[in-house]
Design a protein around this motif. Structure first.
Motif, PDB file in Angstrom:
ATOM      1  N   UNK A 437     -31.742 -50.645 -20.411  1.00 24.50           N
ATOM      2  CA  UNK A 437     -32.975 -51.409 -20.536  1.00 24.50           C
ATOM      3  C   UNK A 437     -34.210 -50.621 -20.128  1.00 24.50           C
ATOM      4  N   UNK A 438     -34.033 -49.411 -19.575  1.00 16.00           N
ATOM      5  CA  UNK A 438     -35.183 -48.624 -19.129  1.00 16.00           C
ATOM      6  C   UNK A 438     -36.044 -48.225 -20.327  1.00 16.00           C
ATOM      7  N   UNK A 439     -37.366 -48.351 -20.161  1.00 16.10           N
ATOM      8  CA  UNK A 439     -38.296 -47.966 -21.226  1.00 16.10           C
ATOM      9  C   UNK A 439     -38.441 -46.456 -21.276  1.00 16.10           C
ATOM     10  N   UNK A 440     -39.064 -45.974 -22.341  1.00 15.27           N
ATOM     11  CA  UNK A 440     -39.287 -44.538 -22.493  1.00 15.27           C
ATOM     12  C   UNK A 440     -40.130 -43.994 -21.336  1.00 15.27           C
ATOM     13  N   UNK A 441     -41.125 -44.782 -20.908  1.00 12.93           N
ATOM     14  CA  UNK A 441     -41.991 -44.365 -19.799  1.00 12.93           C
ATOM     15  C   UNK A 441     -41.200 -44.282 -18.493  1.00 12.93           C
ATOM     16  N   UNK A 442     -40.296 -45.239 -18.274  1.00 10.40           N
ATOM     17  CA  UNK A 442     -39.490 -45.242 -17.045  1.00 10.40           C
ATOM     18  C   UNK A 442     -38.533 -44.051 -17.014  1.00 10.40           C
ATOM     19  N   UNK A 443     -37.969 -43.710 -18.169  1.00 14.15           N
ATOM     20  CA  UNK A 443     -37.082 -42.549 -18.245  1.00 14.15           C
ATOM     21  C   UNK A 443     -37.872 -41.280 -17.964  1.00 14.15           C
ATOM     22  N   UNK A 444     -39.063 -41.172 -18.549  1.00 11.65           N
ATOM     23  CA  UNK A 444     -39.914 -40.000 -18.334  1.00 11.65           C
ATOM     24  C   UNK A 444     -40.277 -39.860 -16.857  1.00 11.65           C
ATOM     25  N   UNK A 445     -40.533 -40.990 -16.208  1.00  9.30           N
ATOM     26  CA  UNK A 445     -40.858 -40.980 -14.781  1.00  9.30           C
ATOM     27  C   UNK A 445     -39.660 -40.513 -13.952  1.00  9.30           C
ATOM     28  N   UNK A 446     -38.462 -40.970 -14.337  1.00  8.72           N
ATOM     29  CA  UNK A 446     -37.238 -40.564 -13.629  1.00  8.72           C
ATOM     30  C   UNK A 446     -36.986 -39.068 -13.792  1.00  8.72           C
ATOM     31  N   UNK A 447     -37.250 -38.541 -15.000  1.00  6.89           N
ATOM     32  CA  UNK A 447     -37.079 -37.106 -15.252  1.00  6.89           C
ATOM     33  C   UNK A 447     -38.063 -36.300 -14.411  1.00  6.89           C
ATOM     34  N   UNK A 448     -39.315 -36.760 -14.358  1.00  8.28           N
ATOM     35  CA  UNK A 448     -40.331 -36.062 -13.573  1.00  8.28           C
ATOM     36  C   UNK A 448     -39.972 -36.056 -12.087  1.00  8.28           C
ATOM     37  N   UNK A 449     -39.464 -37.188 -11.604  1.00  6.19           N
ATOM     38  CA  UNK A 449     -39.067 -37.284 -10.194  1.00  6.19           C
ATOM     39  C   UNK A 449     -37.894 -36.349  -9.895  1.00  6.19           C
ATOM     40  N   UNK A 450     -36.941 -36.288 -10.828  1.00  6.69           N
ATOM     41  CA  UNK A 450     -35.784 -35.416 -10.661  1.00  6.69           C
ATOM     42  C   UNK A 450     -36.211 -33.947 -10.669  1.00  6.69           C
ATOM     43  N   UNK A 451     -37.134 -33.600 -11.575  1.00  4.24           N
ATOM     44  CA  UNK A 451     -37.631 -32.225 -11.639  1.00  4.24           C
ATOM     45  C   UNK A 451     -38.320 -31.839 -10.333  1.00  4.24           C
ATOM     46  N   UNK A 452     -39.143 -32.755  -9.790  1.00  5.51           N
ATOM     47  CA  UNK A 452     -39.843 -32.480  -8.534  1.00  5.51           C
ATOM     48  C   UNK A 452     -38.852 -32.308  -7.384  1.00  5.51           C
ATOM     49  N   UNK A 453     -37.817 -33.131  -7.384  1.00  8.92           N
ATOM     50  CA  UNK A 453     -36.832 -33.069  -6.303  1.00  8.92           C
ATOM     51  C   UNK A 453     -36.055 -31.750  -6.340  1.00  8.92           C
ATOM     52  N   UNK A 454     -35.661 -31.317  -7.530  1.00  4.06           N
ATOM     53  CA  UNK A 454     -34.960 -30.054  -7.673  1.00  4.06           C
ATOM     54  C   UNK A 454     -35.858 -28.866  -7.356  1.00  4.06           C
ATOM     55  N   UNK A 455     -37.132 -28.963  -7.728  1.00  2.00           N
ATOM     56  CA  UNK A 455     -38.075 -27.858  -7.512  1.00  2.00           C
ATOM     57  C   UNK A 455     -38.221 -27.513  -6.043  1.00  2.00           C
ATOM     58  N   UNK A 456     -38.027 -28.508  -5.162  1.00  2.00           N
ATOM     59  CA  UNK A 456     -38.149 -28.252  -3.721  1.00  2.00           C
ATOM     60  C   UNK A 456     -37.113 -27.249  -3.246  1.00  2.00           C
ATOM     61  N   UNK A 457     -35.988 -27.179  -3.954  1.00  2.00           N
ATOM     62  CA  UNK A 457     -34.909 -26.289  -3.520  1.00  2.00           C
ATOM     63  C   UNK A 457     -35.045 -24.876  -4.102  1.00  2.00           C
ATOM     64  N   UNK A 458     -35.977 -24.695  -5.016  1.00  2.00           N
ATOM     65  CA  UNK A 458     -36.110 -23.355  -5.628  1.00  2.00           C
ATOM     66  C   UNK A 458     -37.492 -22.768  -5.370  1.00  2.00           C
TER      67      UNK A 458
END
Length: 458
Positions: A437-458
């Motif tokens: 049920x997640x909208x395209x905007x919600x998925x994009x937000x989840x991807x951005x959050x995941x990218x930011x979280x991973x970036x902290x480790x690199x």
């Protein structure tokens, strides 16, 4: 065919013959133990269930190599190339292979697992004695428990070879070159850590005192890599400086991955703690939850202990690091930790560096999700584009480790991203936007959050 093999398995067990099979189902191209396959194991379990009067034991065996003959083809496949079929030309090259130096081969045996013990764990003593009324979910649990306990034992008894030790020390270096002195010191530190973790170490690695690093063996391993062109001199002389050619880092990671499983819990903890710096402190509860997230993220990469829940594994790893002085409890209630001092504290960034290529590989997979449009994309095409994006990111300096751009890492990352709800698997070999049920905007937000979280480790 299945009925024939099943009958054959029962016949072999009745007659008392040993049955040897490879529980991974194939050869690992990455150096890490693969997830167990259940097919043949299920047949053996079914046969053992029917033969109540026959004792059945599972014997974990680890076969390790100092250098593998298929090194070049493995690197080709890891970089996205197709597996080449064996042919007569390859056979004709055998004399060349036999003249090359590949070091030693190690065969080790793990703790033997009696079938009756597992049966009692799953069914209880009374039902295990009768073996009646076993339901399909219980049978699956039985097979899975045997598989995971066996593979965990194989990992535990895998020998730390000189090649694996030196490869791990080499790939921990972030600079272009490393001096002989620093490489030797890093190998010494890693050897000490592995012994504290209970790893089996090749006898040839230890000096006469049974503790310190044997100089001749260290030099032999370095020479082995020089001969294989996995390592080269940046500068010769009385104190050489070595450098690893970028295209050969994938081959070196194969050897590093042979021992990486010993460090995974400590490496995850170190990767989180390292973010607060040497002077900072971190709540143990926050550390636990972040490591829990990492263990879920990397569940398709690493085999975890099969005999304990996450909380127990985390506490054991944290306690081991505290005992070694790598981490120190802080605060009046001891509910915070900080990096230890001196040589012990210096091991924290060393452990954290062991997972850097995996963090970078998963970050690359997240970046490549933009290639999955509304209509989806064929998985093979996505993989090719992702590896191209990774190569560009590496050349632009956005990725530090060349070994992050690897087909197996992309495949494991896709499974993890599906679990996180940011990509879907369509019919056939197609990647699609996530279902739900997640909208395209919600998925994009989840991807951005995941990218930011991973970036902290690199």
């Amino acid at each position: 065919y299945a009925a024939l093999v099943d009958a054959y398995m029962r016949k072999l067990i009745v007659e008392g013959f040993p049955i040897e099979f490879f529980i991974e189902g194939g050869r690992s191209r990455t150096g890490k133990l693969l997830a167990p396959k259940y097919g043949l194991l299920t047949m053996i379990v079914d046969a053992a269930l029917k033969l109540r009067l026959k004792k059945v034991y599972f014997v974990p065996i680890s076969v390790g190599y100092e250098r593998i003959i298929e090194e070049t083809s493995y690197v080709h496949e890891l970089g996205g190339g197709e597996k080449k079929k064996e042919n007569v030309g390859g056979l004709l090259k055998t004399p060349q292979v036999l003249r090359s130096k590949y070091g030693r081969l190690y065969v080790q045996f793990g703790k033997i697992l009696p079938f009756e013990d597992v049966l009692q764990e799953v069914l209880g003593e009374e039902r295990a004695s009768t073996r009646r009324g076993i339901k399909p979910p219980e049978r699956r649990t039985l097979v899975q428990r045997i598989a995971h306990q066996t593979t965990y034992q194989i990992d535990r008894v895998t020998v730390v070879t000189p090649a694996a030790l030196v490869a791990t020390a080499l790939l921990a270096e972030r600079r272009r070159g490393i001096t002989t002195e620093l490489l030797r010191e890093r190998a010494r530190v890693l050897l000490g850590a592995l012994r504290r973790l209970g790893a089996r170490v090749a006898d040839s690695l230890l000096a006469e005192d049974g503790e310190s690093l044997r100089e001749e063996t260290f030099e032999e391993a370095v020479q082995l890599f020089l001969d294989a062109k996995l390592l080269r001199y940046a500068e010769k002389g009385a104190s050489p400086i070595y450098t690893v050619p970028d295209p050969r880092r994938l081959a070196l990671e194969y050897y590093k991955n042979n021992v990486l499983h010993f460090f995974v819990p400590s490496a995850m903890i170190s990767a989180v703690v390292e973010q607060v710096g040497e002077e900072g402190e971190l709540e143990v509860a926050a550390l636990r939850e972040e490591v829990r997230w990492l263990s879920r993220l990397f569940k398709y990469e690493f085999m975890y202990r099969a005999d304990a829940p996450f909380e127990a594994i985390f506490e054991d790893a944290l306690g081991t690091m505290e005992g070694a002085g790598e981490l120190v409890r802080a605060g009046e209630d001891g509910e915070r930790v900080r990096v230890g001092e001196g040589e012990a504290g210096a091991r924290v960034p060393l452990f954290a560096s062991m997972l850097r290529s995996y963090f970078e590989g998963y970050l690359l997979a997240v970046r490549a999700l933009q290639q999955v449009g509304a209509d989806g994309v064929e998985r093979k095409a996505w993989m090719k584009r992702a590896l191209t994006i990774g190569q560009r990111m590496y050349l632009a300096g956005e990725l530090e480790r060349r070994e992050a751009v690897s087909k197996p890492k992309m495949e494991s990352a896709l499974k993890a991203l599906k679990d996180l709800g940011v990509v879907g698997f369509g019919a056939g070999e197609t990647l699609t936007p996530p279902r739900g049920e997640a909208s395209e905007a919600e998925v994009a937000e989840a991807v951005a959050e995941l990218e930011a979280r991973l970036s902290r480790f690199v």
